[in-house]
Design a protein around this motif. Sequence first.
Motif, PDB file in Angstrom:
ATOM      1  N   ILE A 139       0.869  -1.177   0.000  1.00 11.22           N
ATOM      2  CA  ILE A 139       0.000   0.000   0.000  1.00 11.22           C
ATOM      3  C   ILE A 139       0.909   1.231   0.000  1.00 11.22           C
ATOM      4  CG2 ILE A 139      -0.292  -0.248   2.531  1.00 11.22           C
ATOM      5  CD1 ILE A 139      -3.103   0.947   2.165  1.00 11.22           C
ATOM      6  N   ASP A 140       0.658   2.169  -0.906  1.00  8.56           N
ATOM      7  CA  ASP A 140       1.533   3.329  -1.108  1.00  8.56           C
ATOM      8  C   ASP A 140       2.990   2.898  -1.329  1.00  8.56           C
ATOM      9  OD1 ASP A 140      -0.646   4.952  -0.729  1.00  8.56           O
ATOM     10  OD2 ASP A 140      -0.232   5.303   1.405  1.00  8.56           O
ATOM     11  N   GLY A 141       3.182   1.762  -1.950  1.00 10.79           N
ATOM     12  CA  GLY A 141       4.533   1.274  -2.241  1.00 10.79           C
ATOM     13  C   GLY A 141       5.239   0.632  -1.065  1.00 10.79           C
ATOM     14  N   GLU A 142       4.586   0.648   0.101  1.00 10.83           N
ATOM     15  CA  GLU A 142       5.221   0.037   1.292  1.00 10.83           C
ATOM     16  C   GLU A 142       4.712  -1.377   1.488  1.00 10.83           C
ATOM     17  OE1 GLU A 142       4.279   2.254   4.800  1.00 10.83           O
ATOM     18  OE2 GLU A 142       5.297   4.037   4.038  1.00 10.83           O
ATOM     19  N   LYS A 143       5.638  -2.253   1.900  1.00  7.80           N
ATOM     20  CA  LYS A 143       5.240  -3.658   2.092  1.00  7.80           C
ATOM     21  C   LYS A 143       4.982  -3.944   3.569  1.00  7.80           C
ATOM     22  CE  LYS A 143       8.228  -4.833  -1.640  1.00  7.80           C
ATOM     23  NZ  LYS A 143       9.203  -3.744  -1.596  1.00  7.80           N
ATOM     24  N   HIS A 144       3.944  -4.728   3.810  1.00 11.55           N
ATOM     25  CA  HIS A 144       3.605  -5.160   5.167  1.00 11.55           C
ATOM     26  C   HIS A 144       3.367  -6.661   5.122  1.00 11.55           C
ATOM     27  CE1 HIS A 144       2.956  -0.924   6.238  1.00 11.55           C
ATOM     28  NE2 HIS A 144       2.507  -0.840   5.002  1.00 11.55           N
ATOM     29  N   TYR A 145       3.823  -7.367   6.155  1.00  4.31           N
ATOM     30  CA  TYR A 145       3.728  -8.837   6.154  1.00  4.31           C
ATOM     31  C   TYR A 145       2.846  -9.311   7.308  1.00  4.31           C
ATOM     32  CZ  TYR A 145       7.772  -8.145   3.176  1.00  4.31           C
ATOM     33  OH  TYR A 145       8.600  -7.719   2.171  1.00  4.31           O
ATOM     34  N   PHE A 146       2.055 -10.344   7.033  1.00  7.62           N
ATOM     35  CA  PHE A 146       1.178 -10.936   8.052  1.00  7.62           C
ATOM     36  C   PHE A 146       1.278 -12.443   7.891  1.00  7.62           C
ATOM     37  CE2 PHE A 146      -0.413  -6.962   6.438  1.00  7.62           C
ATOM     38  CZ  PHE A 146      -0.586  -6.209   7.594  1.00  7.62           C
ATOM     39  N   SER A 192      -8.149 -21.164  10.188  1.00  5.56           N
ATOM     40  CA  SER A 192      -7.091 -21.435   9.203  1.00  5.56           C
ATOM     41  C   SER A 192      -5.924 -20.436   9.233  1.00  5.56           C
ATOM     42  CB  SER A 192      -7.672 -21.494   7.788  1.00  5.56           C
ATOM     43  OG  SER A 192      -7.880 -20.190   7.296  1.00  5.56           O
ATOM     44  N   HIS A 193      -4.802 -20.921   8.721  1.00  7.59           N
ATOM     45  CA  HIS A 193      -3.590 -20.132   8.475  1.00  7.59           C
ATOM     46  C   HIS A 193      -3.928 -18.847   7.712  1.00  7.59           C
ATOM     47  CE1 HIS A 193      -4.702 -23.294   5.758  1.00  7.59           C
ATOM     48  NE2 HIS A 193      -4.135 -22.689   4.742  1.00  7.59           N
ATOM     49  N   ARG A 194      -4.705 -18.993   6.610  1.00  7.36           N
ATOM     50  CA  ARG A 194      -5.041 -17.833   5.788  1.00  7.36           C
ATOM     51  C   ARG A 194      -5.979 -16.902   6.550  1.00  7.36           C
ATOM     52  NH1 ARG A 194      -6.561 -20.443   2.142  1.00  7.36           N
ATOM     53  NH2 ARG A 194      -4.537 -20.752   1.189  1.00  7.36           N
ATOM     54  N   GLY A 195      -6.928 -17.512   7.309  1.00  6.18           N
ATOM     55  CA  GLY A 195      -7.853 -16.707   8.108  1.00  6.18           C
ATOM     56  C   GLY A 195      -7.082 -15.829   9.076  1.00  6.18           C
ATOM     57  N   LYS A 196      -6.095 -16.422   9.771  1.00  4.61           N
ATOM     58  CA  LYS A 196      -5.342 -15.646  10.773  1.00  4.61           C
ATOM     59  C   LYS A 196      -4.563 -14.512  10.099  1.00  4.61           C
ATOM     60  CE  LYS A 196      -5.014 -19.626  13.800  1.00  4.61           C
ATOM     61  NZ  LYS A 196      -4.389 -20.947  13.845  1.00  4.61           N
ATOM     62  N   ALA A 197      -3.889 -14.837   9.000  1.00  4.53           N
ATOM     63  CA  ALA A 197      -3.063 -13.816   8.330  1.00  4.53           C
ATOM     64  C   ALA A 197      -3.942 -12.704   7.746  1.00  4.53           C
ATOM     65  CB  ALA A 197      -2.219 -14.470   7.238  1.00  4.53           C
ATOM     66  N   LEU A 198      -5.062 -13.088   7.138  1.00  6.77           N
ATOM     67  CA  LEU A 198      -5.896 -12.059   6.491  1.00  6.77           C
ATOM     68  C   LEU A 198      -6.656 -11.214   7.502  1.00  6.77           C
ATOM     69  CD1 LEU A 198      -7.236 -13.826   3.274  1.00  6.77           C
ATOM     70  CD2 LEU A 198      -5.370 -12.190   3.502  1.00  6.77           C
ATOM     71  N   ARG A 199      -7.049 -11.817   8.638  1.00  7.87           N
ATOM     72  CA  ARG A 199      -7.706 -10.989   9.659  1.00  7.87           C
ATOM     73  C   ARG A 199      -6.713  -9.964  10.214  1.00  7.87           C
ATOM     74  NH1 ARG A 199     -10.870 -15.586  10.377  1.00  7.87           N
ATOM     75  NH2 ARG A 199      -9.363 -16.588  11.718  1.00  7.87           N
ATOM     76  N   ALA A 200      -5.448 -10.378  10.362  1.00  6.80           N
ATOM     77  CA  ALA A 200      -4.425  -9.422  10.833  1.00  6.80           C
ATOM     78  C   ALA A 200      -4.261  -8.295   9.809  1.00  6.80           C
ATOM     79  CB  ALA A 200      -3.105 -10.140  11.068  1.00  6.80           C
ATOM     80  N   MET A 201      -4.289  -8.652   8.527  1.00  7.18           N
ATOM     81  CA  MET A 201      -4.163  -7.624   7.482  1.00  7.18           C
ATOM     82  C   MET A 201      -5.368  -6.677   7.520  1.00  7.18           C
ATOM     83  SD  MET A 201      -3.898  -8.057   3.349  1.00  7.18           S
ATOM     84  CE  MET A 201      -5.648  -8.149   3.012  1.00  7.18           C
ATOM     85  N   ALA A 202      -6.577  -7.244   7.690  1.00  2.00           N
ATOM     86  CA  ALA A 202      -7.782  -6.411   7.720  1.00  2.00           C
ATOM     87  C   ALA A 202      -7.734  -5.450   8.906  1.00  2.00           C
ATOM     88  CB  ALA A 202      -9.023  -7.297   7.797  1.00  2.00           C
ATOM     89  N   GLU A 203      -7.274  -5.949  10.066  1.00  2.00           N
ATOM     90  CA  GLU A 203      -7.166  -5.085  11.248  1.00  2.00           C
ATOM     91  C   GLU A 203      -6.230  -3.922  10.963  1.00  2.00           C
ATOM     92  OE1 GLU A 203      -8.769  -4.986  14.232  1.00  2.00           O
ATOM     93  OE2 GLU A 203      -9.981  -6.351  13.031  1.00  2.00           O
ATOM     94  N   TYR A 204      -5.089  -4.257  10.320  1.00  2.00           N
ATOM     95  CA  TYR A 204      -4.112  -3.210   9.990  1.00  2.00           C
ATOM     96  C   TYR A 204      -4.752  -2.158   9.077  1.00  2.00           C
ATOM     97  CZ  TYR A 204      -0.439  -0.695   7.704  1.00  2.00           C
ATOM     98  OH  TYR A 204       0.301   0.324   7.206  1.00  2.00           O
ATOM     99  N   LEU A 205      -5.453  -2.616   8.042  1.00  2.00           N
ATOM    100  CA  LEU A 205      -6.036  -1.671   7.081  1.00  2.00           C
ATOM    101  C   LEU A 205      -7.120  -0.815   7.733  1.00  2.00           C
ATOM    102  CD1 LEU A 205      -6.216  -3.897   3.884  1.00  2.00           C
ATOM    103  CD2 LEU A 205      -4.902  -1.787   4.150  1.00  2.00           C
ATOM    104  N   LYS A 206      -7.911  -1.456   8.620  1.00  3.28           N
ATOM    105  CA  LYS A 206      -8.993  -0.687   9.272  1.00  3.28           C
ATOM    106  C   LYS A 206      -8.409   0.356  10.214  1.00  3.28           C
ATOM    107  CE  LYS A 206     -12.441  -4.346   9.013  1.00  3.28           C
ATOM    108  NZ  LYS A 206     -12.802  -5.562   9.728  1.00  3.28           N
ATOM    109  N   GLY A 207      -7.259   0.021  10.825  1.00  2.73           N
ATOM    110  CA  GLY A 207      -6.652   0.927  11.785  1.00  2.73           C
ATOM    111  C   GLY A 207      -5.861   2.056  11.137  1.00  2.73           C
ATOM    112  N   ARG A 208      -5.642   1.969   9.850  1.00  3.94           N
ATOM    113  CA  ARG A 208      -4.839   2.966   9.140  1.00  3.94           C
ATOM    114  C   ARG A 208      -5.686   4.169   8.799  1.00  3.94           C
ATOM    115  NH1 ARG A 208      -0.168   2.446   5.239  1.00  3.94           N
ATOM    116  NH2 ARG A 208      -0.949   4.049   3.877  1.00  3.94           N
ATOM    117  N   ASP A 209      -5.097   5.300   8.856  1.00  6.79           N
ATOM    118  CA  ASP A 209      -5.822   6.505   8.486  1.00  6.79           C
ATOM    119  C   ASP A 209      -5.876   6.573   6.973  1.00  6.79           C
ATOM    120  OD1 ASP A 209      -7.192   8.618   9.323  1.00  6.79           O
ATOM    121  OD2 ASP A 209      -5.447   9.934   9.653  1.00  6.79           O
ATOM    122  N   MET A 210      -7.005   6.214   6.366  1.00  5.54           N
ATOM    123  CA  MET A 210      -7.048   6.152   4.889  1.00  5.54           C
ATOM    124  C   MET A 210      -7.503   7.480   4.278  1.00  5.54           C
ATOM    125  SD  MET A 210      -6.028   3.115   4.151  1.00  5.54           S
ATOM    126  CE  MET A 210      -6.515   2.862   2.457  1.00  5.54           C
TER     127      MET A 210
END
Length: 210
Positions: A139-146, A192-210
């Motif tokens: 996002i905005d060229g920055e990488k984030h890992y979950f 699931s593995h994917r559930g855990k990683a994607l929920r963490a990503m969703a939390e990050y995106l929701k918490g970001r000032d968009m």
Amino acid sequence: MKIVFATGNSGKLREASEILGGGFELVTPAEMGINEEIPETGSTLKANSRQKAEYLWDRCGCICFADDTGLEVDALGGAPGVHTARYAGEDKDFNKNMDKLLHELSVIETEVRMASKLGLSMKKVSRRARFRSVVTLIIDGEKHYFDGTLEGEIARHKSGNGGFGYDPVFLPDEFPGQTLADITEEQKNGISHRGKALRAMAEYLKGRDM
Ligand code: IMP
């Protein structure tokens, strides 16, 4: 929020849409006019997931993510790991992959049984395994890992009609005696593995000032 997901796998796309919920509209590379297979030539899950996300970012410059998943089986020294998709060959055939996995484990079990009969070993073969997913979000060229993992065991036979990939041979600890293909999609996504990683990503995106 529109977000491009680097997958052509309809099972993965359906799972990711359900996990992320209504606030996210997932777009596929094909819908962006990217029809070639996205390269994944890295030697780790993280490198592959990053490579797929970067490939999309370079072409669309929009918010995008990719996941890479591996199945690690203890008795096989962590294999197939990063080679999970192509375990039985380049055609990435789910059934051939599962058949190879069940065969490899039964060969090891037979060897250990023989050794035990000869009094050479009392070892029991562990069928313990785990799925591991690494998601790269750009996002905005920055990488984030979950990341996320799911612990369980490899079944002796395939069972169930749900899910995709290796689901019919994976017995998650949370549902004793049932494979990921026996349980509902909602139950799988909850653990699931994917559930855990994607929920963490969703939390990050929701918490970001968009
Ligand atoms: P990739 O991350 O899409 O490259 O997937 C690697 C391999 O893992 C493929 O063979 C997939 O079918 C398999 N795989 C990925 N996620 C899952 C899952 O949730 N259940 C079962 N197999 C999976």
